[in-house]
Design a protein around this motif. Structure first.
Motif, PDB file in Angstrom:
ATOM      1  N   ALA A 289       0.921  -1.140   0.069  1.00 32.69           N
ATOM      2  CA  ALA A 289       0.062   0.034   0.170  1.00 32.69           C
ATOM      3  C   ALA A 289       0.945   1.193  -0.095  1.00 32.69           C
ATOM      4  CB  ALA A 289      -0.917   0.088   1.153  1.00 32.69           C
ATOM      5  N   ARG A 290       2.145   1.143   0.700  1.00 28.70           N
ATOM      6  CA  ARG A 290       2.720   2.462   0.764  1.00 28.70           C
ATOM      7  C   ARG A 290       3.467   2.731  -0.864  1.00 28.70           C
ATOM      8  NH1 ARG A 290       5.950   1.070   5.079  1.00 28.70           N
ATOM      9  NH2 ARG A 290       7.584   0.325   3.706  1.00 28.70           N
ATOM     10  N   GLY A 291       3.968   1.495  -1.230  1.00 23.66           N
ATOM     11  CA  GLY A 291       4.499   1.717  -2.728  1.00 23.66           C
ATOM     12  C   GLY A 291       3.460   2.126  -3.672  1.00 23.66           C
ATOM     13  N   ALA A 292       2.169   1.732  -3.522  1.00 18.90           N
ATOM     14  CA  ALA A 292       1.117   1.804  -4.468  1.00 18.90           C
ATOM     15  C   ALA A 292       0.583   3.225  -4.334  1.00 18.90           C
ATOM     16  CB  ALA A 292       0.338   1.033  -4.522  1.00 18.90           C
ATOM     17  N   TRP A 293       0.321   3.655  -3.102  1.00 21.14           N
ATOM     18  CA  TRP A 293      -0.497   4.794  -2.797  1.00 21.14           C
ATOM     19  C   TRP A 293       0.180   5.772  -1.869  1.00 21.14           C
ATOM     20  CZ3 TRP A 293      -3.565   0.013  -1.738  1.00 21.14           C
ATOM     21  CH2 TRP A 293      -4.067  -0.555  -3.028  1.00 21.14           C
ATOM     22  N   GLY A 294       1.318   5.405  -1.164  1.00 21.32           N
ATOM     23  CA  GLY A 294       2.186   6.501  -0.440  1.00 21.32           C
ATOM     24  C   GLY A 294       1.348   6.218   0.978  1.00 21.32           C
ATOM     25  N   ARG A 295       0.534   5.311   1.507  1.00 17.46           N
ATOM     26  CA  ARG A 295       0.119   5.236   2.810  1.00 17.46           C
ATOM     27  C   ARG A 295      -0.083   3.613   3.220  1.00 17.46           C
ATOM     28  NH1 ARG A 295      -4.375   6.500  -0.458  1.00 17.46           N
ATOM     29  NH2 ARG A 295      -6.093   5.190  -0.429  1.00 17.46           N
ATOM     30  N   ARG A 296       0.271   3.337   4.398  1.00 18.43           N
ATOM     31  CA  ARG A 296       0.143   1.838   4.701  1.00 18.43           C
ATOM     32  C   ARG A 296      -1.284   1.291   4.751  1.00 18.43           C
ATOM     33  NH1 ARG A 296       4.612  -0.507   6.614  1.00 18.43           N
ATOM     34  NH2 ARG A 296       2.934  -2.160   7.916  1.00 18.43           N
ATOM     35  N   GLU A 297      -2.449   2.414   5.112  1.00 13.27           N
ATOM     36  CA  GLU A 297      -3.613   1.612   5.368  1.00 13.27           C
ATOM     37  C   GLU A 297      -4.382   1.790   3.901  1.00 13.27           C
ATOM     38  OE1 GLU A 297      -4.559   0.409   8.262  1.00 13.27           O
ATOM     39  OE2 GLU A 297      -2.880   1.051   9.020  1.00 13.27           O
ATOM     40  N   ALA A 298      -5.044   0.531   3.800  1.00 10.52           N
ATOM     41  CA  ALA A 298      -5.775   0.638   2.363  1.00 10.52           C
ATOM     42  C   ALA A 298      -7.238   0.514   2.676  1.00 10.52           C
ATOM     43  CB  ALA A 298      -5.214  -0.835   1.645  1.00 10.52           C
ATOM     44  N   PRO A 299      -8.134   1.229   1.793  1.00 11.00           N
ATOM     45  CA  PRO A 299      -9.511   0.879   2.165  1.00 11.00           C
ATOM     46  C   PRO A 299      -9.849  -0.674   1.986  1.00 11.00           C
ATOM     47  CG  PRO A 299      -8.968   2.519   0.358  1.00 11.00           C
ATOM     48  CD  PRO A 299      -7.847   1.756   0.805  1.00 11.00           C
ATOM     49  N   LEU A 300     -10.932  -1.072   2.514  1.00 11.32           N
ATOM     50  CA  LEU A 300     -11.278  -2.277   2.835  1.00 11.32           C
ATOM     51  C   LEU A 300     -11.488  -2.901   1.352  1.00 11.32           C
ATOM     52  CD1 LEU A 300     -12.454  -4.638   4.464  1.00 11.32           C
ATOM     53  CD2 LEU A 300     -14.863  -3.552   4.109  1.00 11.32           C
ATOM     54  N   LEU A 301     -12.132  -2.361   0.386  1.00 15.27           N
ATOM     55  CA  LEU A 301     -12.029  -3.051  -1.094  1.00 15.27           C
ATOM     56  C   LEU A 301     -10.700  -3.251  -1.288  1.00 15.27           C
ATOM     57  CD1 LEU A 301     -14.329  -2.706  -3.796  1.00 15.27           C
ATOM     58  CD2 LEU A 301     -11.698  -2.591  -4.322  1.00 15.27           C
ATOM     59  N   ALA A 302      -9.613  -2.426  -1.295  1.00 22.02           N
ATOM     60  CA  ALA A 302      -8.279  -2.608  -1.708  1.00 22.02           C
ATOM     61  C   ALA A 302      -7.648  -3.789  -0.978  1.00 22.02           C
ATOM     62  CB  ALA A 302      -7.715  -1.272  -1.622  1.00 22.02           C
ATOM     63  N   ARG A 303      -7.944  -3.665   0.294  1.00 22.65           N
ATOM     64  CA  ARG A 303      -7.178  -4.507   1.329  1.00 22.65           C
ATOM     65  C   ARG A 303      -7.827  -6.192   0.873  1.00 22.65           C
ATOM     66  NH1 ARG A 303      -5.275  -5.434   6.565  1.00 22.65           N
ATOM     67  NH2 ARG A 303      -6.074  -7.521   7.529  1.00 22.65           N
ATOM     68  N   THR A 304      -9.114  -6.130   0.583  1.00 26.45           N
ATOM     69  CA  THR A 304      -9.676  -7.498   0.405  1.00 26.45           C
ATOM     70  C   THR A 304      -9.002  -8.185  -0.892  1.00 26.45           C
ATOM     71  OG1 THR A 304     -11.754  -7.069   1.495  1.00 26.45           O
ATOM     72  CG2 THR A 304     -11.732  -8.728  -0.210  1.00 26.45           C
ATOM     73  N   ALA A 305      -8.715  -7.067  -2.089  1.00 22.41           N
ATOM     74  CA  ALA A 305      -8.256  -7.581  -3.263  1.00 22.41           C
ATOM     75  C   ALA A 305      -6.663  -8.014  -3.071  1.00 22.41           C
ATOM     76  CB  ALA A 305      -8.360  -6.506  -4.294  1.00 22.41           C
ATOM     77  N   LEU A 306      -5.952  -7.313  -2.260  1.00 18.16           N
ATOM     78  CA  LEU A 306      -4.700  -7.569  -2.128  1.00 18.16           C
ATOM     79  C   LEU A 306      -4.368  -8.724  -1.151  1.00 18.16           C
ATOM     80  CD1 LEU A 306      -3.241  -3.988  -1.406  1.00 18.16           C
ATOM     81  CD2 LEU A 306      -2.757  -5.440  -3.186  1.00 18.16           C
ATOM     82  N   ILE A 307      -5.247  -9.224  -0.339  1.00 14.11           N
ATOM     83  CA  ILE A 307      -5.148 -10.343   0.479  1.00 14.11           C
ATOM     84  C   ILE A 307      -5.465 -11.572  -0.585  1.00 14.11           C
ATOM     85  CG2 ILE A 307      -6.657 -11.821   1.963  1.00 14.11           C
ATOM     86  CD1 ILE A 307      -4.923 -10.103   3.549  1.00 14.11           C
ATOM     87  N   GLY A 308      -6.428 -11.360  -1.542  1.00 10.62           N
ATOM     88  CA  GLY A 308      -6.726 -12.262  -2.533  1.00 10.62           C
ATOM     89  C   GLY A 308      -5.265 -12.512  -3.247  1.00 10.62           C
ATOM     90  N   TRP A 309      -4.377 -11.532  -3.610  1.00  6.25           N
ATOM     91  CA  TRP A 309      -3.444 -11.690  -4.517  1.00  6.25           C
ATOM     92  C   TRP A 309      -2.250 -12.411  -3.596  1.00  6.25           C
ATOM     93  CZ3 TRP A 309       1.430  -9.290  -3.245  1.00  6.25           C
ATOM     94  CH2 TRP A 309       2.390  -9.422  -4.188  1.00  6.25           C
ATOM     95  N   LEU A 310      -2.110 -11.853  -2.157  1.00 10.33           N
ATOM     96  CA  LEU A 310      -1.188 -12.504  -1.490  1.00 10.33           C
ATOM     97  C   LEU A 310      -1.414 -14.101  -1.098  1.00 10.33           C
ATOM     98  CD1 LEU A 310       1.357 -11.924   0.217  1.00 10.33           C
ATOM     99  CD2 LEU A 310      -0.168 -11.065   2.283  1.00 10.33           C
ATOM    100  N   SER A 311      -2.830 -14.241  -0.996  1.00  8.16           N
ATOM    101  CA  SER A 311      -3.054 -15.794  -0.754  1.00  8.16           C
ATOM    102  C   SER A 311      -2.583 -16.609  -2.110  1.00  8.16           C
ATOM    103  CB  SER A 311      -4.355 -16.001  -0.589  1.00  8.16           C
ATOM    104  OG  SER A 311      -4.786 -15.173   0.563  1.00  8.16           O
ATOM    105  N   GLY A 312      -2.674 -15.880  -3.245  1.00  8.46           N
ATOM    106  CA  GLY A 312      -2.098 -16.600  -4.451  1.00  8.46           C
ATOM    107  C   GLY A 312      -0.640 -16.763  -4.754  1.00  8.46           C
ATOM    108  N   VAL A 313      -0.076 -15.501  -3.935  1.00 10.54           N
ATOM    109  CA  VAL A 313       1.555 -15.482  -3.900  1.00 10.54           C
ATOM    110  C   VAL A 313       1.901 -16.869  -2.783  1.00 10.54           C
ATOM    111  CG1 VAL A 313       3.516 -14.471  -2.992  1.00 10.54           C
ATOM    112  CG2 VAL A 313       1.800 -13.301  -4.451  1.00 10.54           C
ATOM    113  N   GLU A 314       1.202 -17.068  -1.816  1.00 10.28           N
ATOM    114  CA  GLU A 314       1.681 -18.104  -1.047  1.00 10.28           C
ATOM    115  C   GLU A 314       1.400 -19.425  -1.661  1.00 10.28           C
ATOM    116  OE1 GLU A 314       0.468 -15.589   3.044  1.00 10.28           O
ATOM    117  OE2 GLU A 314      -0.856 -17.374   2.390  1.00 10.28           O
TER     118      GLU A 314
END
Length: 218
Positions: free
Chosen positions: A146-171
């Motif tokens: 989130a910091r790299g993409a938007w300059g902040r550590r906290e992501a809105p819920l929708l963004a967080r949900t999507a990134l969790i999906g990507w990270l689960s795929g990474v694992e």
């Protein structure tokens, strides 16, 4: 002036004792990381660990209480290294930062396979404490993205949900890659980077307040 003032704080016996204690604990964790990298948790007894470490078994109990405490300390140390490797790129341009972050993640998994598997699969059976450690890793990585993409550590819920999906795929991808290792690490990294780019663009479509980086991360 008393004797402790003459010696100075750096030579205080209590300080030296604490430093020696921390160094010995670190040595035991380093030994454990090597042991658990090649041998399963159940296959290693405390006698085995003490013999390999060259210490009395009681010393391990002194520092870690029991085998599980020792194992959890090793996992926590591994997590710290994984997070450092994967998120120490804030001074780089965004595109290079993404590549380096994912490459550091894959390098860690490749060279510390047992610890990585324990972190992402929950450790011994379903270990709630290891799951909590894994969740900490995810939070750190999500914050770095989130910091790299938007300059902040906290992501809105929708963004967080999507990134969790990507990270689960990474694992999942990383675990499968470790099992077969027929693909070059660079190929796996490129695949994951492409997936992150697609995820960031999808997030922007749903939430324009989270625009994807203008330069493609691929």
């Amino acid at each position: 002036m008393n004797n402790s003032q003459q010696r100075g704080p750096g030579t205080d016996p209590a300080v030296r004792g604490s430093e020696r204690s921390q160094a010995r604990r670190a040595e035991l964790i380093a030994t454990g990381r090597k042991l658990f990298a090649d041998t399963s948790y159940d296959a290693l007894s405390m006698d085995d660990i003490a013999r390999q470490a060259g210490v009395a078994k009681g010393l391990i109990y002194y520092y870690f209480k029991n085998k599980r405490g020792y194992y959890l300390a090793i996992i926590e140390e591994s997590v710290a290294e994984l997070v450092i490797r994967a998120s120490s790129t804030h001074d780089l341009p965004p595109v290079e930062r993404v590549h380096r972050t994912i490459d550091g993640y894959l390098r860690y998994a490749q060279h510390h396979q047992a610890a990585y598997r324990a972190i992402v699969t929950g450790g011994v059976g379903f270990d709630a404490e290891v799951i909590a450690i894994r969740d900490q890793v995810r939070e750190q990585l999500l914050g770095a993205i989130a910091r790299g993409a938007w300059g902040r550590r906290e992501a809105p819920l929708l963004a967080r949900t999507a990134l969790i999906g990507w990270l689960s795929g990474v694992e999942g991808v990383t675990l499968d890659w470790l099992e077969h290792q027929e693909l070059e690490r660079d190929t796996v990294r490129s695949l994951l980077v492409r997936g992150l780019g697609d995820t960031l663009r999808a997030i922007e479509d749903f939430d324009p307040s989270c625009p994807a980086p203008r330069s493609p991360v691929e």
